[in-house]
Design an enzyme around this catalytic site. Sequence first.
Site, PDB file in Angstrom:
ATOM      1  N   LYS A  85      13.823 -14.811 -55.969  1.00 33.84           N
ATOM      2  CA  LYS A  85      13.764 -15.944 -55.309  1.00 33.84           C
ATOM      3  C   LYS A  85      13.210 -15.606 -53.816  1.00 33.84           C
ATOM      4  CE  LYS A  85      16.116 -19.718 -55.427  1.00 33.84           C
ATOM      5  NZ  LYS A  85      17.251 -20.752 -55.169  1.00 33.84           N
TER       6      LYS A  85
ATOM      7  N   GLU B  47      19.152 -17.047 -50.083  1.00 31.81           N
ATOM      8  CA  GLU B  47      18.131 -17.767 -51.334  1.00 31.81           C
ATOM      9  C   GLU B  47      18.602 -16.987 -52.662  1.00 31.81           C
ATOM     10  OE1 GLU B  47      16.387 -20.721 -51.922  1.00 31.81           O
ATOM     11  OE2 GLU B  47      17.602 -20.992 -50.057  1.00 31.81           O
TER      12      GLU B  47
ATOM     13  N   GLU C 145      23.041 -30.005 -57.326  1.00 30.46           N
ATOM     14  CA  GLU C 145      23.259 -28.601 -56.992  1.00 30.46           C
ATOM     15  C   GLU C 145      24.109 -28.486 -55.640  1.00 30.46           C
ATOM     16  OE1 GLU C 145      19.896 -26.453 -55.528  1.00 30.46           O
ATOM     17  OE2 GLU C 145      18.718 -26.946 -57.325  1.00 30.46           O
TER      18      GLU C 145
ATOM     19  N   GLU D  15      19.779 -14.458 -57.866  1.00 32.73           N
ATOM     20  CA  GLU D  15      18.266 -14.110 -58.557  1.00 32.73           C
ATOM     21  C   GLU D  15      17.317 -13.478 -57.454  1.00 32.73           C
ATOM     22  OE1 GLU D  15      16.852 -17.925 -60.021  1.00 32.73           O
ATOM     23  OE2 GLU D  15      19.095 -18.682 -59.649  1.00 32.73           O
TER      24      GLU D  15
END
Length: 353
Positions: free
Chosen positions: A322, A328, A263, A319
Amino acid sequence: MGLLSLFFHFLFLSISSGEISSQVGINYGQLGDNLPSPEKSVKLIQSIGAKRVKIYDANPDILNALRGTDLQVSIMVPNQHLTNISTNQKLADSWIQSNILPFYPKVKIRYLLVGNEVISSSPKEIWYSIVPAMRKIKNALHTHRLNKIKVGTSMAMDVLESSFPPSNGTFRSEIADPIVKPMLQFLSRTKSFYFLDVYPYFPWSTDSNNINLDYALFVSRTIKYTDPVSNLTYSNLFDQMVDSVIFAMEKLGYPDVRIWIAETGWPNAGDIDQIGANIYNAATYNRNVIKKLTAKPPVGTPARPGRVLPSFIFALYNENQKPGPGTERHFGLLYPNGSNVYGIDLSGKTPDS
């Protein structure tokens, strides 16, 4: 070297390096209640030039959508299964039978991560299950002759006790010998990878007085840092972080285990007090890191110059479910409606302009 032997030498090199080409992939997280279907998501993944995709489970709907595509796929054994699998070969066999055999080889499953940032995100008692679970999963793959699939686990930077200067990279004392050393032994023996999550945004955002933003975004032409012990010179924070892990592995006796960037990315928005989390910086970082990772010939890092760093960018979508601070929920290259947060091409072929 004669012409014939030269030919076979290059043939061997192309075969042996084929699995670690410099193509960039994408992390496809699913923590949103407004995300497109797996079928549409796979088309979007292809549209941004990704050649690989990593998911955080073995979601059958996503795997069915990937069937017949050319995308190399990384799937994951969720953290909560590690303890049981680590002590039960039958459970490991059953997991492989349920989650890989129905899809392979129509889905190009090439990597299987046993847990995600377990040291960072799971109770301490699960830590000691990582390597035994990896061994059981590898045995199960071998039983079914699925020997092309590499087994690993992803680690965040917080597994290091020290990371600066890079030559001082050292694993945390409570995990170095009981967990990391046997893991490196497994990765070395099976010719797999140390899957590393690297986010320059976080050290920069917590120490922006001492770390220059341009240095974190790969845009500085003048800022250099020379490690006083190794004498290696760094021109960006990403290389510093990766090399600190390489030096830490070397201290445990494993200087040659290959690194895979599991990542990396930069947030495109965040909470009001999260400076530097914006679309401009996210576009700058991701375009520059992709340029580095797809460079031909490969550039590597100062500790391993000229080496390919295979990689996955985080993440496909913003998203909305999260947990944690605002950043985040804002690492996506795409909004949930499928439109680009900013222009990006993971193949590295499109000029920045």
